[in-house]
Design an enzyme around this catalytic site. Structure first.
Site, PDB file in Angstrom:
ATOM      1  N   ASP A  19       1.177  -1.562   0.481  1.00  0.00           N
ATOM      2  CA  ASP A  19      -0.156  -0.122  -0.110  1.00  0.00           C
ATOM      3  C   ASP A  19       0.962   1.312   0.085  1.00  0.00           C
ATOM      4  O   ASP A  19       1.743   1.057   0.621  1.00  0.00           O
ATOM      5  CB  ASP A  19      -0.330   0.198   1.236  1.00  0.00           C
ATOM      6  CG  ASP A  19      -2.196   0.750   1.109  1.00  0.00           C
ATOM      7  OD1 ASP A  19      -2.398   1.801   0.024  1.00  0.00           O
ATOM      8  OD2 ASP A  19      -2.496   1.127   1.885  1.00  0.00           O
ATOM      9  N   GLY A  22       0.300   4.895  -4.233  1.00  0.00           N
ATOM     10  CA  GLY A  22      -1.037   6.788  -4.622  1.00  0.00           C
ATOM     11  C   GLY A  22      -0.388   7.756  -3.772  1.00  0.00           C
ATOM     12  O   GLY A  22       0.338   8.728  -4.395  1.00  0.00           O
ATOM     13  N   TRP A  24       3.192   7.910  -2.385  1.00  0.00           N
ATOM     14  CA  TRP A  24       4.262   8.403  -2.319  1.00  0.00           C
ATOM     15  C   TRP A  24       4.423   8.879  -3.579  1.00  0.00           C
ATOM     16  O   TRP A  24       5.402  10.065  -3.812  1.00  0.00           O
ATOM     17  CB  TRP A  24       4.723   6.466  -2.769  1.00  0.00           C
ATOM     18  CG  TRP A  24       6.777   7.042  -3.699  1.00  0.00           C
ATOM     19  CD1 TRP A  24       7.439   6.347  -2.409  1.00  0.00           C
ATOM     20  CD2 TRP A  24       6.868   7.387  -4.668  1.00  0.00           C
ATOM     21  NE1 TRP A  24       8.896   7.052  -2.743  1.00  0.00           N
ATOM     22  CE2 TRP A  24       8.674   7.130  -4.550  1.00  0.00           C
ATOM     23  CE3 TRP A  24       6.348   6.808  -5.690  1.00  0.00           C
ATOM     24  CZ2 TRP A  24       9.763   6.436  -5.790  1.00  0.00           C
ATOM     25  CZ3 TRP A  24       7.332   6.854  -7.062  1.00  0.00           C
ATOM     26  CH2 TRP A  24       8.796   7.504  -6.758  1.00  0.00           C
ATOM     27  N   ASN A  67     -10.539  -2.761  -6.286  1.00  0.00           N
ATOM     28  CA  ASN A  67     -10.231  -1.501  -6.424  1.00  0.00           C
ATOM     29  C   ASN A  67     -10.639  -0.762  -8.197  1.00  0.00           C
ATOM     30  O   ASN A  67     -10.049   0.020  -8.731  1.00  0.00           O
ATOM     31  CB  ASN A  67      -8.459  -1.922  -7.274  1.00  0.00           C
ATOM     32  CG  ASN A  67      -7.493  -1.599  -5.276  1.00  0.00           C
ATOM     33  OD1 ASN A  67      -6.760  -2.245  -5.554  1.00  0.00           O
ATOM     34  ND2 ASN A  67      -7.957  -1.068  -4.977  1.00  0.00           N
ATOM     35  N   TRP A  68     -11.891  -1.877  -8.139  1.00  0.00           N
ATOM     36  CA  TRP A  68     -11.888  -1.329 -10.182  1.00  0.00           C
ATOM     37  C   TRP A  68     -12.969  -0.607 -10.097  1.00  0.00           C
ATOM     38  O   TRP A  68     -13.128   0.367 -10.669  1.00  0.00           O
ATOM     39  CB  TRP A  68     -12.780  -2.599 -10.682  1.00  0.00           C
ATOM     40  CG  TRP A  68     -12.539  -3.701 -10.282  1.00  0.00           C
ATOM     41  CD1 TRP A  68     -12.477  -5.135  -9.540  1.00  0.00           C
ATOM     42  CD2 TRP A  68     -11.340  -4.853 -11.513  1.00  0.00           C
ATOM     43  NE1 TRP A  68     -11.849  -6.285 -10.616  1.00  0.00           N
ATOM     44  CE2 TRP A  68     -11.281  -5.377 -11.714  1.00  0.00           C
ATOM     45  CE3 TRP A  68     -10.949  -3.408 -13.011  1.00  0.00           C
ATOM     46  CZ2 TRP A  68     -10.253  -5.909 -12.852  1.00  0.00           C
ATOM     47  CZ3 TRP A  68     -10.289  -4.113 -13.397  1.00  0.00           C
ATOM     48  CH2 TRP A  68     -10.104  -5.591 -13.804  1.00  0.00           C
ATOM     49  N   ARG A  70     -11.504   2.413  -8.524  1.00  0.00           N
ATOM     50  CA  ARG A  70     -10.823   3.700  -8.833  1.00  0.00           C
ATOM     51  C   ARG A  70     -10.834   4.657 -10.289  1.00  0.00           C
ATOM     52  O   ARG A  70     -11.605   3.689 -11.123  1.00  0.00           O
ATOM     53  CB  ARG A  70      -9.102   3.813  -8.230  1.00  0.00           C
ATOM     54  CG  ARG A  70      -8.942   2.368  -7.305  1.00  0.00           C
ATOM     55  CD  ARG A  70      -7.421   2.542  -7.183  1.00  0.00           C
ATOM     56  NE  ARG A  70      -7.163   2.450  -5.350  1.00  0.00           N
ATOM     57  CZ  ARG A  70      -6.646   2.214  -4.970  1.00  0.00           C
ATOM     58  NH1 ARG A  70      -5.433   2.207  -5.922  1.00  0.00           N
ATOM     59  NH2 ARG A  70      -5.950   2.183  -3.896  1.00  0.00           N
ATOM     60  N   LEU A 194      -6.683  -4.917   7.565  1.00  0.00           N
ATOM     61  CA  LEU A 194      -6.484  -6.105   6.104  1.00  0.00           C
ATOM     62  C   LEU A 194      -6.721  -6.292   4.245  1.00  0.00           C
ATOM     63  O   LEU A 194      -6.992  -6.845   3.784  1.00  0.00           O
ATOM     64  CB  LEU A 194      -7.026  -7.437   6.463  1.00  0.00           C
ATOM     65  CG  LEU A 194      -6.454  -8.215   7.594  1.00  0.00           C
ATOM     66  CD1 LEU A 194      -7.153  -9.376   8.111  1.00  0.00           C
ATOM     67  CD2 LEU A 194      -4.976  -8.705   7.312  1.00  0.00           C
ATOM     68  N   GLU A 206       0.931 -13.458  12.478  1.00  0.00           N
ATOM     69  CA  GLU A 206       1.548 -12.493  12.717  1.00  0.00           C
ATOM     70  C   GLU A 206       1.375 -11.271  11.842  1.00  0.00           C
ATOM     71  O   GLU A 206       1.417 -11.101  10.651  1.00  0.00           O
ATOM     72  CB  GLU A 206       2.960 -12.373  13.449  1.00  0.00           C
ATOM     73  CG  GLU A 206       3.479 -13.535  14.194  1.00  0.00           C
ATOM     74  CD  GLU A 206       2.467 -13.730  15.454  1.00  0.00           C
ATOM     75  OE1 GLU A 206       2.206 -12.139  16.062  1.00  0.00           O
ATOM     76  OE2 GLU A 206       1.934 -14.290  16.159  1.00  0.00           O
TER      77      GLU A 206
END
Ligand code: IPE
Ligand code: IPE
Ligand code: MG
Length: 255
Positions: A19, A22, A24, A67-68, A70, A194, A206
């Site tokens: 993740d 964007g 960044w 994400n579709w 977006r 998640l 973990e």
């Protein structure tokens, strides 16, 4: 599993929720797609690093079912990136002994991607050192629903009794069938959720979170996460005494 070189616990199955591409890019005044491009380069490096460290199963969350939703241009840029990534990496994966597979609703991906995905999976099918799974158009809850449908069909057909349904059977119907449970899930970019990533498979995983954006994730970040994992005490509902990592290391040498 135990790392034979350092004798530290090493995840058998590592999942990464990649993740922050964007953000960044936005921080640099660049289009979000520049972050995805840089992110794809980091995937190459991290796969190599995981292979070097001897992690046998790595699953990367590359594109979620949600994400579709977006903006169309961003989705298209991501869909263009995938065949390029496969093209650039398939020979290296093959040489490294990395077998590629995908989880998710691959049929929903554009037709032009179907060929490159099938070719890359076939080319690397013999890889025995590491299995790399790309979660593409993936959603854990949808996967469970699909698995339930398959099971219901078998029950209706009379080939399966309801009392034969158990965890193993359900796991075998998921898109991750054949992969072991996740031991460690890393999520970058400071988010602590998640987002529908391999939820059943992560039941005892973990969780490790880092503020680093995915395009900044590197070997040092990976080793930090693996170091944190090695120090965790996993109990699986039991009553393992509180022992520190050094003690566990010496135990694993004796045992
Ligand atoms: C992860 O980065 C890549 C995908 C989800 C495809 P994001 O694109 O979600 O980056 P942020 O969260 O907006 O910074
Ligand atoms: C999760 O990231 C999906 C991937 C990393 C591919 P998102 O950025 O889409 O998740 P949310 O929206 O922050 O939960
Ligand atoms: Mg995000």
């Amino acid at each position: 599993m135990i790392d034979s070189r350092s004798e530290r616990p090493l995840p058998t199955h590592l999942g990464i929720i990649m993740d922050g591409n964007g953000r960044w890019a936005e921080r640099r005044g660049l289009p979000r797609t520049a972050g995805h491009e840089r992110g794809a380069e980091v995937v190459h490096a991290v796969v190599r690093a995981c292979r070097e460290r001897g992690i046998p199963f790595v699953t990367l969350y590359a594109f979620s079912h949600l994400n579709w939703g977006r903006p169309r241009r961003e989705v298209e840029a991501l869909m263009d990136l995938l065949p390029r990534f496969l093209d650039d990496s398939v020979e290296e994966l093959h040489e490294l002994g990395v077998r590629l597979r995908v989880a998710g609703e691959v049929d929903d991906l554009p037709p032009r991607l179907q060929g490159p995905i099938a070719t890359a999976c076939a080319r690397t099918a013999g890889g025995e050192a590491m299995t790399l799974t790309l979660a593409l158009s993936y959603g854990a809850r949808r996967d469970v629903v699909q698995a339930m449908r398959n099971i219901a069909v078998a029950v209706r057909a009379g080939t399966l009794l309801p009392e034969q349904i158990d965890e193993e059977l359900l796991r075998g119907e998921l898109q991750t069938a054949g992969l072991p449970d996740l031991d460690l899930v890393i999520r970058t970019a400071g988010e602590m959720r998640l987002s529908d990533f391999l939820m059943l498979e992560a039941a005892h995983a973990e969780l490790y979170f880092t503020d680093a954006f995915w395009p900044d994730f590197d070997d040092t970040e990976l080793d930090r996460a693996l170091g944190a994992y090695a120090r965790r005490v996993r109990r699986f509902g039991g009553v393992t005494p509180m022992v520190d990592a050094a003690e566990r290391r010496s135990r694993s040498r004796i045992g």
